[in-house]
Motif scaffolding. Structure first.
Motif, PDB file in Angstrom:
ATOM      1  N   LYS A   9      -3.659  10.240   4.429  1.00 42.53           N
ATOM      2  CA  LYS A   9      -2.641   9.265   4.825  1.00 42.53           C
ATOM      3  C   LYS A   9      -2.722   8.012   3.956  1.00 42.53           C
ATOM      4  O   LYS A   9      -1.694   7.471   3.513  1.00 42.53           O
ATOM      5  CB  LYS A   9      -2.822   8.887   6.294  1.00 42.53           C
ATOM      6  N   ILE A  10      -3.935   7.546   3.699  1.00 39.01           N
ATOM      7  CA  ILE A  10      -4.098   6.330   2.906  1.00 39.01           C
ATOM      8  C   ILE A  10      -3.726   6.590   1.449  1.00 39.01           C
ATOM      9  O   ILE A  10      -3.087   5.748   0.801  1.00 39.01           O
ATOM     10  CB  ILE A  10      -5.534   5.804   3.048  1.00 39.01           C
ATOM     11  N   TYR A  14      -0.695   4.591  -0.840  1.00 48.19           N
ATOM     12  CA  TYR A  14      -0.737   3.964  -2.164  1.00 48.19           C
ATOM     13  C   TYR A  14       0.337   4.535  -3.086  1.00 48.19           C
ATOM     14  O   TYR A  14       1.003   3.799  -3.816  1.00 48.19           O
ATOM     15  CB  TYR A  14      -2.117   4.141  -2.802  1.00 48.19           C
ATOM     16  N   VAL A  15       0.519   5.834  -3.037  1.00 49.11           N
ATOM     17  CA  VAL A  15       1.505   6.479  -3.903  1.00 49.11           C
ATOM     18  C   VAL A  15       2.925   6.052  -3.554  1.00 49.11           C
ATOM     19  O   VAL A  15       3.777   5.887  -4.435  1.00 49.11           O
ATOM     20  CB  VAL A  15       1.360   8.018  -3.815  1.00 49.11           C
ATOM     21  N   ASP A  16       3.189   5.841  -2.261  1.00 49.94           N
ATOM     22  CA  ASP A  16       4.542   5.502  -1.806  1.00 49.94           C
ATOM     23  C   ASP A  16       4.875   4.024  -1.908  1.00 49.94           C
ATOM     24  O   ASP A  16       5.995   3.611  -1.613  1.00 49.94           O
ATOM     25  CB  ASP A  16       4.721   5.938  -0.347  1.00 49.94           C
ATOM     26  N   ALA A  17       3.929   3.207  -2.304  1.00 45.84           N
ATOM     27  CA  ALA A  17       4.129   1.754  -2.283  1.00 45.84           C
ATOM     28  C   ALA A  17       5.275   1.320  -3.189  1.00 45.84           C
ATOM     29  O   ALA A  17       5.443   1.830  -4.297  1.00 45.84           O
ATOM     30  CB  ALA A  17       2.847   1.052  -2.709  1.00 45.84           C
ATOM     31  N   ASP A  18       6.061   0.371  -2.688  1.00 46.41           N
ATOM     32  CA  ASP A  18       7.108  -0.273  -3.475  1.00 46.41           C
ATOM     33  C   ASP A  18       6.475  -1.490  -4.154  1.00 46.41           C
ATOM     34  O   ASP A  18       6.306  -2.541  -3.532  1.00 46.41           O
ATOM     35  CB  ASP A  18       8.260  -0.688  -2.566  1.00 46.41           C
ATOM     36  N   ILE A  19       6.135  -1.332  -5.387  1.00 41.93           N
ATOM     37  CA  ILE A  19       5.399  -2.371  -6.105  1.00 41.93           C
ATOM     38  C   ILE A  19       6.185  -3.678  -6.163  1.00 41.93           C
ATOM     39  O   ILE A  19       5.621  -4.776  -6.066  1.00 41.93           O
ATOM     40  CB  ILE A  19       5.050  -1.899  -7.535  1.00 41.93           C
ATOM     41  N   GLU A  20       7.480  -3.548  -6.292  1.00 42.48           N
ATOM     42  CA  GLU A  20       8.318  -4.745  -6.420  1.00 42.48           C
ATOM     43  C   GLU A  20       8.348  -5.557  -5.139  1.00 42.48           C
ATOM     44  O   GLU A  20       8.730  -6.731  -5.148  1.00 42.48           O
ATOM     45  CB  GLU A  20       9.741  -4.349  -6.828  1.00 42.48           C
ATOM     46  N   ALA A  21       7.956  -4.946  -4.026  1.00 37.97           N
ATOM     47  CA  ALA A  21       7.986  -5.647  -2.737  1.00 37.97           C
ATOM     48  C   ALA A  21       6.715  -6.457  -2.480  1.00 37.97           C
ATOM     49  O   ALA A  21       6.649  -7.221  -1.508  1.00 37.97           O
ATOM     50  CB  ALA A  21       8.198  -4.646  -1.604  1.00 37.97           C
ATOM     51  N   MET A 252      -9.074   2.238  10.223  1.00 39.97           N
ATOM     52  CA  MET A 252      -8.668   2.452   8.841  1.00 39.97           C
ATOM     53  C   MET A 252      -7.159   2.511   8.681  1.00 39.97           C
ATOM     54  O   MET A 252      -6.626   2.219   7.613  1.00 39.97           O
ATOM     55  CB  MET A 252      -9.260   3.754   8.307  1.00 39.97           C
ATOM     56  N   LEU A 253      -6.484   2.904   9.738  1.00 42.58           N
ATOM     57  CA  LEU A 253      -5.038   3.107   9.654  1.00 42.58           C
ATOM     58  C   LEU A 253      -4.244   1.907  10.152  1.00 42.58           C
ATOM     59  O   LEU A 253      -3.016   1.963  10.238  1.00 42.58           O
ATOM     60  CB  LEU A 253      -4.653   4.355  10.451  1.00 42.58           C
ATOM     61  N   GLU A 254      -4.929   0.798  10.466  1.00 44.36           N
ATOM     62  CA  GLU A 254      -4.219  -0.395  10.885  1.00 44.36           C
ATOM     63  C   GLU A 254      -3.359  -0.937   9.743  1.00 44.36           C
ATOM     64  O   GLU A 254      -3.770  -0.920   8.576  1.00 44.36           O
ATOM     65  CB  GLU A 254      -5.201  -1.481  11.326  1.00 44.36           C
ATOM     66  N   ASN A 255      -2.184  -1.428  10.088  1.00 45.07           N
ATOM     67  CA  ASN A 255      -1.299  -2.074   9.108  1.00 45.07           C
ATOM     68  C   ASN A 255      -1.025  -1.185   7.901  1.00 45.07           C
ATOM     69  O   ASN A 255      -0.970  -1.654   6.761  1.00 45.07           O
ATOM     70  CB  ASN A 255      -1.882  -3.411   8.656  1.00 45.07           C
ATOM     71  N   LEU A 256      -0.838   0.083   8.177  1.00 45.78           N
ATOM     72  CA  LEU A 256      -0.495   1.007   7.091  1.00 45.78           C
ATOM     73  C   LEU A 256       1.018   0.933   6.857  1.00 45.78           C
ATOM     74  O   LEU A 256       1.733   1.935   6.880  1.00 45.78           O
ATOM     75  CB  LEU A 256      -0.929   2.427   7.472  1.00 45.78           C
ATOM     76  N   ASP A 257       1.483  -0.292   6.650  1.00 49.11           N
ATOM     77  CA  ASP A 257       2.925  -0.549   6.559  1.00 49.11           C
ATOM     78  C   ASP A 257       3.248  -1.652   5.543  1.00 49.11           C
ATOM     79  O   ASP A 257       4.355  -2.187   5.547  1.00 49.11           O
ATOM     80  CB  ASP A 257       3.467  -0.940   7.947  1.00 49.11           C
ATOM     81  N   TYR A 258       2.263  -1.994   4.715  1.00 50.37           N
ATOM     82  CA  TYR A 258       2.428  -3.016   3.668  1.00 50.37           C
ATOM     83  C   TYR A 258       2.659  -4.413   4.243  1.00 50.37           C
ATOM     84  O   TYR A 258       3.212  -5.286   3.584  1.00 50.37           O
ATOM     85  CB  TYR A 258       3.567  -2.645   2.715  1.00 50.37           C
ATOM     86  N   SER A 259       2.210  -4.624   5.492  1.00 53.64           N
ATOM     87  CA  SER A 259       2.389  -5.940   6.116  1.00 53.64           C
ATOM     88  C   SER A 259       1.261  -6.903   5.769  1.00 53.64           C
ATOM     89  O   SER A 259       1.355  -8.095   6.065  1.00 53.64           O
ATOM     90  CB  SER A 259       2.485  -5.796   7.639  1.00 53.64           C
ATOM     91  N   GLU A 260       0.188  -6.400   5.165  1.00 57.66           N
ATOM     92  CA  GLU A 260      -0.908  -7.267   4.748  1.00 57.66           C
ATOM     93  C   GLU A 260      -1.508  -6.756   3.442  1.00 57.66           C
ATOM     94  O   GLU A 260      -1.379  -5.571   3.101  1.00 57.66           O
ATOM     95  CB  GLU A 260      -2.001  -7.326   5.822  1.00 57.66           C
ATOM     96  N   TYR A 261      -2.161  -7.658   2.743  1.00 52.20           N
ATOM     97  CA  TYR A 261      -2.879  -7.327   1.512  1.00 52.20           C
ATOM     98  C   TYR A 261      -4.254  -7.976   1.632  1.00 52.20           C
ATOM     99  O   TYR A 261      -4.407  -9.185   1.413  1.00 52.20           O
ATOM    100  CB  TYR A 261      -2.098  -7.825   0.291  1.00 52.20           C
ATOM    101  N   PRO A 262      -5.259  -7.188   2.018  1.00 49.72           N
ATOM    102  CA  PRO A 262      -6.563  -7.759   2.375  1.00 49.72           C
ATOM    103  C   PRO A 262      -7.267  -8.532   1.273  1.00 49.72           C
ATOM    104  O   PRO A 262      -8.218  -9.268   1.562  1.00 49.72           O
ATOM    105  CB  PRO A 262      -7.382  -6.525   2.795  1.00 49.72           C
TER     106      PRO A 262
END
Length: 458
Positions: A9-10, A14-21, A252-262
């Motif tokens: 899942k993780i 990473y693969v699905d991330a919208d870099i521009e966002a 590990m699966l918390e915020n798996l929605d691009y809502s944070e960048y640790p």
């Protein structure tokens, strides 16, 4: 994604991330992280422990394609190892409570070496670091750091290897299944023992180095088809159940929605010692400044610390009150508190063989009293609080509680302070002019068509 394992899942995340966002502020903070790490690495490039490592690893390197701080070259994996050890040696590298340790010294050495090998763009290097911090934080949130320490593991290494693997895999442009395999392989490599806390031996500096090197091997093996366990994290014999008690792998699966960048919650260190010493140091400095105290005014200093600090900077007291070497002094609360009181300074300059035998330090160190009442444990696991009471010779008892030490996100170092730290550490080994060029290059990194335009300056 319901049937996928945590690693799968993780990896897909990473693969699905919208870099521009990704917000620009995240990239700006990442550049500060790189600046901070580079200063630690350049400053630590020629200390004795790094010289010994170079003696072994530079002589054994095959292809010398990757940069070692201060102008040398080594193989990809050996460059990661050397730079990992060098950047951890001064004890000024960043920390993340959520990630369980020091992310930069594992993630960045692996990422820089792989980035050079694949001739990555500056922005891809930045992204690899962002995902590396994300991955290490996800693992760190799932373990119980206190228990992990009790078992003797070094969380920086055993959690950090997964962050470094994610960074390397991103740079190698692996697909989601191969990233998941790389994480599985990394689980087999995860190691790092902390008995070195007891006697000041040097192996703490090797733990992140080995993790950085092993992360590259994990990603490289996955790239050619090697497989790792699907349930490396949550499985019956997986990472969490092997390295800690009562884990919370679901975190590990918390915020798996691009809502944070640790990476944004990493802390920077203003003092050249273990993070557990920093709250006491801040409290001592504040009391002395507020009350215009001098060291001669002090009868004794009582420091109430949290439970997690005991094993690192309090015990064994025979070592902590009489550190045999500079590495032991970095992990001595009596020594670092003494430096704060005597000199108002706990920088790299306080950790020399000459200072260890300074009669002024040796005499004052016995005025430091360490206690564990349990009161500071209420702030754990994410806050390393300390309550300092300075007893003065004229009978006053002056108290200061510090929960967030200087450099924490709640008490941040400014961009200027981070730059000043970089310049000071870098000038231990290179000129000010060269250091300024490196700083300016990092600040413009997203515009570089090749990471080599940065690394050639190192």
């Amino acid at each position: 994604m319901g049937d996928l394992s945590y690693s799968q899942k993780i990896a897909q995340f990473y693969v699905d991330a919208d870099i521009e966002a990704i917000p620009q502020r995240v990239f700006e903070h990442t550049k500060n992280v790189i600046v901070d790490w580079a200063g630690c690495g350049i400053g630590g490039a020629n200390i004795d422990s790094t010289k010994m490592i170079k003696e072994v690893f530079l002589s054994e390197s095959g292809n010398h394609d990757c940069t070692v701080f201060c102008g040398q070259k080594a193989s990809e994996s050996h460059a990661a190892f050397i730079n990992g050890a060098a950047s951890h040696g001064l004890e000024m590298d960043d920390a993340s409570y959520d990630a369980g340790g020091h992310p930069a010294v594992v993630i960045l050495p692996a990422a820089m070496a792989v980035a050079e090998t694949v001739n990555a763009k500056g922005k891809d290097f930045l992204l690899s670091v962002i995902w590396g911090y994300d991955m290490m934080t996800r693992v760190g949130r799932g373990v119980v750091p206190d228990n992990c320490f009790d078992r003797g593991w070094h969380p920086t290494a055993v959690c950090g290897i997964f962050g470094a693997t994610a960074a390397a895999a991103w740079l190698l442009k692996l697909d989601a299944p191969k990233i998941a395999n790389a994480l599985g392989i990394a689980g087999g490599f995860a190691s790092g023992n902390l008995e070195c806390y007891a006697d000041g031996s040097l192996t703490k500096r090797l733990n992140p180095a080995n993790a950085a090197m092993s992360a590259i091997y994990a990603a490289r093996l996955a790239a050619v088809g090697y497989t790792g366990p699907k349930w490396v994290f949550e499985g019956k014999h997986g990472f969490f159940r092997s390295y800690t008690d009562n884990p919370t792998p679901e975190r590990m699966l918390e915020n798996l929605d691009y809502s944070e960048y640790p990476i944004e919650i990493a802390s920077f260190k203003p003092y050249a010692c273990c993070r557990y010493n920093h709250s006491p140091i801040d409290s001592i400095l504040k009391i002395m400044a507020d009350h215009k105290l001098k060291a001669d005014d002090i009868e004794k200093i009582v420091i109430d610390i949290c439970n997690m600090a005991i094993r690192a900077v309090v015990e064994p007291k025979s070592i902590k009150y009489n550190p045999p070497n500079t590495a032991a002094a970095q992990f001595s609360l009596p020594y670092t508190a003494t430096c704060a009181a005597l000199f108002g300074d706990v920088s790299v300059s306080q950790f020399t063989e000459e200072k260890l035998h300074d009669p002024e330090i040796r005499n004052f160190i016995n005025k430091i009293e360490m206690v564990h009442t349990g009161e500071m444990d209420q702030y754990l696991p994410d806050i390393f609080a300390a309550l300092v009471t300075i007893h003065t010779k004229d009978g006053r008892e002056l108290k200061q509680l510090t929960k967030f030490s200087k450099g924490d996100p709640e008490n941040p170092m400014t961009t200027k302070e981070i730059k000043d730290k970089f310049m000071a550490l870098s000038q231990m080994t290179i000129s000010a002019n060269r250091a300024r060029k490196i700083y300016d290059a990092i600040m413009d990194l997203e515009n570089f068509s090749t990471i080599k335009d940065l690394t050639k300056l190192f």
